[in-house]
Design a protein around this motif. Structure first.
Motif: not given
Length: 412
Positions: A266, A270, A289, A291, A309, A327, A329, A331, A336, A338, A404
């Protein structure tokens, strides 16, 4: 009822009753004949078994009264013959023999009742006749009911057969219609693919040469014309995107889309999408992003997941003029998550429930503020369902929207 002392004390309709008496005792035959005629019955008499059978065959009798001990053909033979050929005719044995075995044998051969001689009270005979005629009536009613039931069954069977034939015709027509629909869907998909190819090729050429001319002539072309190059590029990309959405929706409607589950990172998907969108977004709009994950693997259909996406991010860019698109992310062991959050114009709460309906848009008509065909989010929902992804939307008008996605770990 007659005033004769032998007249019936039961309310039994003996009038017109056809009676056959078979007995070698002439005096008893006369006595029985007198009794039945007094009840207005029609009587025939035979003094031996052979004559009795001949009379029975010559006409129809309602009841037979028979003795057991007779010369030549005895009563057992008479009972056996009549019960085989006319089992519904009452056979009443009137016999002087007192052996229980004879009575049992007579009943086994088909006799309905057994009365011993001498007949001291005709009430016994009358009661026996009464029971016999009631039994005959029940047999006739049962036959009538059975015949009626058979007719009803036959009628219902014919109806069922007709319904079955109608259903078979309907099924056949449905199969033909289904085949035609499948062929039409296949033809439509092939047509759209062909049209896509025929439009994509020149549009891509236009976009490529427009970018080339723009880069080469940037210094010698007035600024207002430079904006024209940008308009050409965006219009071309919009045409290509519309064609892609139409083809995807066509496959969804026809059920011809086949998912292929693969392992997907992922983070990599992304990062690629963010890079591609950064090349065409406005300078005052930031996309990033959020994450800490270096890798985040799930098992999904790659094409549909990317389209999910891409369509969500594309919508965020379209409806966010300034601010950011964030965005995130994360887990866990079970899922998971997003989240795509923007600072765009948001949506009314009433529209959110319709956002996944094909061709649905919050604004309608040619004067709407934003372009689009209303297919993007409909495809998002279908592809989410296809991959068992839970999607939720929270939006506040003029503040922004958060979409989401929850993906079950190793979900297939």
């Amino acid at each position: 009822m007659s005033n004769n002392p032998n007249s019936s004390k039961y309310d039994v309709p003996f009038t017109g009753l056809q009676v056959l008496i078979i007995d070698d005792d002439v005096q008893l035959c006369e006595s029985l004949k007198f009794y039945f005629e007094d009840q207005e019955s029609v009587v025939a008499v035979a003094n031996d078994g052979r004559t009795g059978i001949q009379l029975f065959l010559s006409q129809k009798f309602d009841v037979v009264v028979v003795d057991l001990n007779m010369p030549n053909i005895d009563g057992h033979q008479v009972i056996s013959y009549i019960s085989r050929n006319s089992p519904d005719t009452p056979l009443i044995v009137v016999s002087g023999t007192g052996e229980i075995d004879n009575a049992i044998r007579a009943i086994q051969l088909g006799a309905w009742d057994f009365i011993t001689k001498p007949i001291l009270n005709f009430d016994v005979l009358e009661l026996s006749l009464h029971r016999a005629l009631e039994k005959v009536q029940l047999i006739e009613e049962n036959k009538a009911y059975k015949a009626s039931l058979e007719k009803l069954v036959e009628h219902r069977t014919k109806q069922l057969e007709e319904k079955t034939r109608e259903l078979e015709r309907s099924n056949s027509e449905m199969r033909v219609a289904k085949l035609k629909a499948e062929n039409a869907d296949k033809l439509k998909t092939e047509f759209l693919s062909q049209v896509s190819h025929e439009i994509r090729t020149p549009i891509n050429s236009i976009i490529s040469f427009t970018s080339l001319i723009k880069s080469e002539a940037v210094s010698c072309v007035p600024e207002d014309l430079r904006d024209g190059f940008t308009i050409i590029e965006r219009s071309g990309e919009r045409i290509i995107r519309t064609i892609d959405l139409l083809i995807d929706m066509s496959q969804v409607i026809s059920g011809s889309y086949e998912k292929r589950i693969v392992e997907i990172d992922v983070v990599e998907v992304l990062e690629t999408l963010i890079y591609e969108h950064k090349q065409k977004i406005r300078k005052d709009l930031e996309i990033k992003l959020d994450s800490r994950l270096e890798e985040c693997c799930v098992h999904l259909d790659h094409y549909s997941f990317v389209q999910i996406l891409n369509n969500i991010i594309d919508n965020s860019i379209k409806f966010t003029s300034t601010g950011y698109i964030n965005i995130s992310l994360c887990q866990t062991d079970s899922e998971t998550i997003i989240s795509i959050k923007d600072t765009g114009i948001g949506m009314n709460e009433n529209y959110i429930k319709d956002i996944f309906t094909p061709f649905s848009q919050e604004e309608h008509g040619y004067s709407r503020s934003y372009e689009g065909n209303g297919l993007g989010m409909a495809l998002v929902k279908y592809f989410c369902d296809l991959n068992d992804i839970e999607i939720s939307i929270h939006s506040v008008k003029y503040e922004g929207t958060t979409v989401s996605l929850r993906i079950k770990s190793n979900g297939r």
